[in-house]
Design an enzyme around this catalytic site. Structure first.
Site, PDB file in Angstrom:
ATOM      1  N   GLU A 163      -4.720   2.225   2.112  1.00 11.96           N
ATOM      2  CA  GLU A 163      -4.173   1.329   2.596  1.00 11.96           C
ATOM      3  C   GLU A 163      -4.691  -0.363   3.260  1.00 11.96           C
ATOM      4  O   GLU A 163      -4.462  -1.106   3.832  1.00 11.96           O
ATOM      5  CB  GLU A 163      -3.574   1.069   3.893  1.00 11.96           C
ATOM      6  N   GLU A 257      -0.652  10.199   0.850  1.00 18.90           N
ATOM      7  CA  GLU A 257      -0.022  10.578   2.175  1.00 18.90           C
ATOM      8  C   GLU A 257       1.454  10.859   2.452  1.00 18.90           C
ATOM      9  O   GLU A 257       1.399   9.344   1.907  1.00 18.90           O
ATOM     10  CB  GLU A 257      -0.530   9.560   3.369  1.00 18.90           C
TER      11      GLU A 257
END
Length: 475
Positions: A163, A257
């Protein structure tokens, strides 16, 4: 995911995930979600994992996190005591570590650009007791993670600095050149200095903008993962943006995820469930929109499939020898889904001028001439095991002089030698033509390297026209 998007596991505080995956080959069973997509779930943080979901859904991948959240700081917050439990499950394993900020604080404690520049440009093996406390702490944290990877003793897919395209972690939204240097130095330390040749690196941005901006280079990346939480994944433009930016990197790509959106209709900003999420939405998204996805990993707690509905649909395996319904591989709804054209094709684009199914198809503009070959294709590794037939629907525009007629072949290339197989030439009409390729006699259907349509201009053809492809299915 932003700060409020960090998930909790049981009673632990949430922060970051550096996912590492230990895997077997991605070539065997067929899944309800997709014949090419492996299922996975996160079990929790070190010392507090739960295997409840494993017995319920039997995922291919199980994931844990090396952060123990013991109230300490630095490397003392990292451990791998759950390795043995996870290894005994006999599954593909992923490991993550909510790595604290080496300057102090947790993963969400931001690091200044100047400190990040210092850390990123420092060879880890050259850090000594004379180095700054920040650098020594960073090295100690990496050493603890490396020890866990070595302890697992098998091929490991390691997902560091995930991220990075957003600013909620200390390495996030930093200078792209510095980030790539940070990545290269970590890769060099783990692979060349530590000699952990079993470790493979996974590049994993969050959904949204700049997903490819921090991509280092293909020599240091084996897998790509996208962190993607959404209440409506199939229509989530942020997921589509990241997926489309990365699908053509030539790597195995998946979702590292997944779950409902944090702060959305199903889970609030404190990771508390408001109502049950329907996981068939993710099943549909992977089948219909993200057909190149090779794996996914669901999160735990309020995001866990067994705490929501239709989790079994996402994890249920189908009989690969008796596939009864068509699997839509590509439908080009608002995206070219990684497809490109050769130099004789302008485009391609996702357009709503014509479609065989849905509202969109893939279009390329061409200049007609005798014997000229026009290709629309997707150069991506895939797995067609368990299916008997590949079909594509095509057409040619009504304008231009088609001469003796435009022909087309549906083809695949397989294996390391990129062996060509096609379904034979068919005249393409201006309404809709179905191309078929029998997969029964093709070697290495588990190693598809390219799929496409070859169009060939007819004798005495001239002028400009357009070619279209839509509704590519496995049956």
């Amino acid at each position: 995911m932003k700060f409020l998007s960090i998930k909790k596991s049981l009673s632990y505080i949430s922060a970051l995930v550096l996912t590492i995956s230990i895997t077997s080959s991605f070539t065997d069973p067929v899944y309800a979600v997709s014949s090419t997509c492996k299922t996975g779930m996160f079990l929790g943080y070190d010392g507090g994992i739960s295997t409840t979901g494993v017995s319920t859904y039997s995922p291919d991948i199980v994931s844990l996190d090396y952060c123990n959240w013991n109230g300490s700081t630095g490397a003392n917050m990292i451990s791998y005591s759950s390795n043995s439990t996870v290894k005994n499950l006999g599954k593909t394993i992923s490991v993550s570590c909510h790595m604290p900020n080496p300057k102090g604080g947790n993963v969400n404690t931001l690091l200044s650009a100047s400190d990040f520049d210092i850390l990123a440009n420092q060879k880890i093996q050259n850090i000594t007791t004379s180095s700054s406390v920040m650098l020594q702490t960073y090295k100690a944290e990496i050493d603890k993670i490396a020890a866990g990877l070595a302890d697992l003793g098998t091929t490991v897919y390691y997902r560091p600095f995930h991220e990075m395209n957003y600013g909620w972690f200390w390495w996030g939204a930093q200078d792209t050149t510095d980030f790539k240097t940070l990545w290269y130095n970590l890769y060099d330390y783990i692979i060349n200095y530590k000699k952990l040749t079993n470790v493979k690196f996974v590049y994993a941005p969050n959904k949204g903008d700049k997903a490819a901006d921090y991509y280092p280079d293909s020599s240091t990346v084996t897998w790509i993962g996208i962190d993607a939480y959404s209440d409506d994944p199939e229509n989530d433009s942020a997921i589509q943006t990241a997926y489309n930016a990365l699908i053509n990197k030539g790597k195995i790509i998946g979702f590292s995820e997944v779950g409902p959106a944090v702060g959305g209709a199903y889970v609030n900003s404190n990771n508390q469930q408001l109502k049950k999420f329907d996981y068939s939405l993710w099943n549909n998204a992977i089948n219909n929109k993200y057909t190149g996805a090779s794996y996914f990993i669901t999160w735990d707690g309020a995001y866990a499939p067994f705490n929501n509905i239709n989790g079994s649909l996402l994890f249920t395996k189908s009989d690969s020898s008796a596939t009864s319904s068509a699997l839509t591989k590509y439908n080009f709804e608002n995206s070219n889904q990684g497809w490109v054209g050769n130099t004789n094709v302008t485009g391609p684009w996702s357009v709503n001028e014509w479609s065989d199914k849905g509202s969109y198809s893939l279009k390329g503009n061409i200049t007609l001439s005798s014997g000229t070959k026009y290709y629309l294709y997707n150069p991506i590794s895939d797995n067609y095991s368990g299916y008997k037939t590949l079909k594509a629907r095509v057409k040619v525009a009504s304008w231009g002089n088609l001469g003796s007629g435009l022909t087309a072949k549906l083809y695949v290339k397989t294996g390391n030698s990129y062996t060509w197989y096609d379904g034979g030439s068919v005249i393409v009409n201006t309404s809709s033509t179905t191309l078929t390729l029998n997969l029964a006699n093709i070697i290495n259907t588990s190693q598809i390297k390219e799929v496409g349509v070859e169009f060939i201009g007819g004798s005495n053809s001239s002028g400009t026209s357009a070619i279209y492809v839509d509704n590519i299915t496995l049956e």
